[in-house]
Write a protein that holds these residues in place. Structure first.
Motif, short mmCIF file in Angstrom:
data_model
loop_
_atom_site.label_atom_id
_atom_site.label_comp_id
_atom_site.label_asym_id
_atom_site.label_seq_id
_atom_site.Cartn_x
_atom_site.Cartn_y
_atom_site.Cartn_z
N ALA A 56 -73.20 44.96 -147.55
CA ALA A 56 -72.30 43.88 -147.13
C ALA A 56 -73.05 43.00 -146.15
O ALA A 56 -73.58 43.50 -145.14
N GLY A 57 -73.15 41.71 -146.46
CA GLY A 57 -73.87 40.79 -145.58
C GLY A 57 -73.02 39.61 -145.20
O GLY A 57 -71.90 39.43 -145.70
N ILE A 58 -73.58 38.79 -144.32
CA ILE A 58 -72.91 37.57 -143.88
C ILE A 58 -73.45 36.41 -144.73
O ILE A 58 -74.66 36.29 -144.92
N LEU A 63 -80.90 39.33 -143.86
CA LEU A 63 -81.52 40.46 -143.19
C LEU A 63 -81.02 41.78 -143.77
O LEU A 63 -81.80 42.73 -143.97
N HIS A 66 -83.08 42.83 -146.71
CA HIS A 66 -84.40 43.38 -146.38
C HIS A 66 -84.27 44.85 -145.97
O HIS A 66 -85.05 45.70 -146.42
N HIS A 67 -83.27 45.15 -145.14
CA HIS A 67 -83.08 46.54 -144.72
C HIS A 67 -82.61 47.41 -145.89
O HIS A 67 -83.01 48.57 -146.01
N ALA A 70 -85.43 48.59 -147.92
CA ALA A 70 -86.20 49.64 -147.24
C ALA A 70 -85.46 50.97 -147.20
O ALA A 70 -86.08 52.03 -147.14
N LEU A 94 -88.77 40.04 -152.37
CA LEU A 94 -87.86 41.19 -152.29
C LEU A 94 -87.85 41.96 -153.61
O LEU A 94 -87.64 43.18 -153.61
N ALA A 97 -90.81 44.21 -153.54
CA ALA A 97 -90.50 45.29 -152.58
C ALA A 97 -89.54 46.30 -153.20
O ALA A 97 -89.71 47.52 -153.06
N LYS A 137 -81.98 35.38 -140.72
CA LYS A 137 -82.32 36.81 -140.71
C LYS A 137 -81.87 37.41 -139.39
O LYS A 137 -82.66 37.99 -138.65
N GLN A 140 -77.38 42.22 -139.37
CA GLN A 140 -77.79 43.46 -140.03
C GLN A 140 -76.89 43.82 -141.20
O GLN A 140 -77.32 44.52 -142.11
N GLY A 141 -75.65 43.37 -141.15
CA GLY A 141 -74.72 43.73 -142.21
C GLY A 141 -74.42 45.21 -142.21
O GLY A 141 -74.58 45.89 -141.18
N ARG A 142 -74.03 45.73 -143.34
CA ARG A 142 -73.57 47.11 -143.44
C ARG A 142 -74.15 47.69 -144.71
O ARG A 142 -74.06 47.05 -145.77
N LEU A 143 -74.75 48.84 -144.62
CA LEU A 143 -75.44 49.44 -145.77
C LEU A 143 -74.78 50.74 -146.20
O LEU A 143 -74.42 51.57 -145.36
N GLN A 145 -72.00 51.56 -147.32
CA GLN A 145 -70.56 51.80 -147.11
C GLN A 145 -69.76 50.96 -148.11
O GLN A 145 -70.23 49.94 -148.57
N ARG C 211 -83.43 47.92 -137.72
CA ARG C 211 -82.01 48.21 -137.88
C ARG C 211 -81.56 49.10 -136.73
O ARG C 211 -82.19 50.13 -136.46
N TRP C 221 -66.64 47.06 -138.31
CA TRP C 221 -66.83 46.23 -139.51
C TRP C 221 -67.97 46.76 -140.35
O TRP C 221 -69.11 46.76 -139.98
#
Lengths: 221, 221, 221
Positions: A56-58, A63, A66-67, A70, A94, A97, A137, A140-143, A145, C211, C221
């Motif tokens: 989930a990003g803005i 950014l 990218h995370h 990784a 990306l 990557a 960038k 961080q957003g949410r990974l 979830q 991160r 959030w």
């Protein structure tokens, strides 16, 4: 209906879904598991089937992607909600990557760029827009979830299948049973097609309501 | 302008329109016979030319299409108004059924699925959306009676031509005369192209208004 | 990022932009030089790079385009604002006329037709819609004077580059410097890709913010 019927994992793209199309799996699922239309393959023939890793990003910031590249487990598909905003969140760098990390593809409610390069690299991407517009960038957003992707909930490990017809999300706990039902459905569709080629109609073969010709002739509408 | 000029029916797809493109027929018709944009070919190279069989259905329900496939006269094209709603009204099964009955194609203000299978079967479909979203089978709809397809009236026996440029509908009583005018138009366009290659401009060849360079230099806008 | 890196003009399509893609030039420019999304190539593989010749017309009228084809300097690209209105302003005849005059392509905020013929002629066109809908020939419009194309100002002599990712406009005075920066950018991207293939991440190679996993675990959030 897919032309391949086997449900074994063969290591080929799409193998994780038993070779079934998004349409067949949607029908077999009997769930509201189809994302709203508008996620289009970035190149002709692109297809994705694999386990989802939600991001989930803005809108306007990449950014989180990218995370995600990784951190996501190898063999997974990034499924990203960028709030549908039209920015070029993803391109050649990306993609290289992601391939390096063993990721299988990207489904994104947002924009992508470097379409020709994605096709050349053979990395399947489904996106809601194509644009070079730049990104920040900072967020961080949410990974990993749960997210909602164009109306459908996606959690880590759900089976995501994307092809030219659209994108479907099968809940992890039900995916195996859905694939088995899709196998049976495919057999049934082959029988229907045999019946059609023998001269019967879909109305007969599916037992659909007969047409009331009197109504047809008389009704105002 | 089409690259083929003959107006004989040769049994080839598009023969019913003298081989003319939708654009050339629209110009030759001099009628508001072009459907509003947004009906796109489901696969590259899809083209339809044939007599229309109209179908009016309720958004989200495809029973009318099952009956239409069973009832439409062979050699016709289904022209379906599904109220523009994005559901997967049509796929591989109905395509096989339609081909079995000798139908030539489908133009639908609504959604379709199984795009890859339609291409493999060579069945031309023009639709306003692509989606797997499911449909009911309760509403009989209306078959063979006039509809409005994205702004243009369509009756049984009208000539419908669909290609990458769009969809046009030629009234049955005028189709033959329009095709003859298209033949003449094609000859005229060949002369124009010869003139262009000889160094003349479209302004000269069409007798368009000359440019008033003084206005160009002085006007505020 | 383009797969070609040379910035020499070789006489090939795209040579005027050093072989760089729209995406790479946009990044190298550091300017708001990307047109809003929605200008799509009329055929697969279409690409434009050349000096712009702006045309401003009235929605529904293509007289300005006829005059533009007659007046624009050879080697230029027509960049036309037709107010985004969906009419078939451009087709086979104007394409032959444009090629005859040595023009390189068309970018138009408006509609085009004869898509199959444009592809056969190899004339690259980027447009906001496809339709046969007819046009008048009454309004002269404005030629060679600055316009705004989907949010970006375009003047005669600006470098316009259009590919599958989108359309960018580089101001004439800055184009050479931007291309040089794009050359360097391409070298840098090759180094990044080498780093990725060696197992490093984009977070490391670009020095992106790490991160904060604690925030990730705790934030609502």
């Amino acid at each position: 209906m897919s032309s391949q019927g086997e449900s074994v994992d063969s290591g080929q793209p799409g193998a994780g879904a038993g070779g079934h199309s998004a349409a067949t799996l949607y029908e077999a699922a009997g769930l509201e598991c189809a994302c709203r239309p508008g996620l289009r393959p970035s190149w002709a023939g692109a297809r994705i089937a694999g386990l989802a890793y939600p991001v989930a990003g803005i809108g306007g910031d990449n950014l989180a992607l990218h995370h995600a590249v990784a951190h996501a487990p190898a063999g997974h598909v990034l499924v990203a909600d960028l709030q549908g905003a039209a920015h070029g969140y993803w391109g050649e760098i990306l993609t290289v990557a992601a391939q390096q990390r063993g990721l299988l593809g990207l489904v994104i409610d947002g924009g992508v760029r470097d379409i020709a390069e994605l096709a050349a690299l053979g990395f399947p991407v489904f996106a809601s827009s194509v644009t070079v517009l730049g990104t920040g960038k900072e967020h961080q957003g949410r990974l990993g979830q749960p997210i909602a992707l164009r109306g459908v909930r996606v959690s880590t490990g759900d089976l995501i299948v994307a092809d030219v017809d659209g994108v479907v999300v099968l809940p992890a706990a039900e995916a195996a049973a859905i694939i088995r039902r899709a196998d049976r459905r495919l057999q049934h569709e082959k029988q229907i097609i045999t019946g059609l080629r023998a001269g019967r109609t879909t109305v007969q073969l599916y037992g659909l309501p007969d047409r009331d010709t009197q109504v047809d002739a008389e009704q105002a509408w």
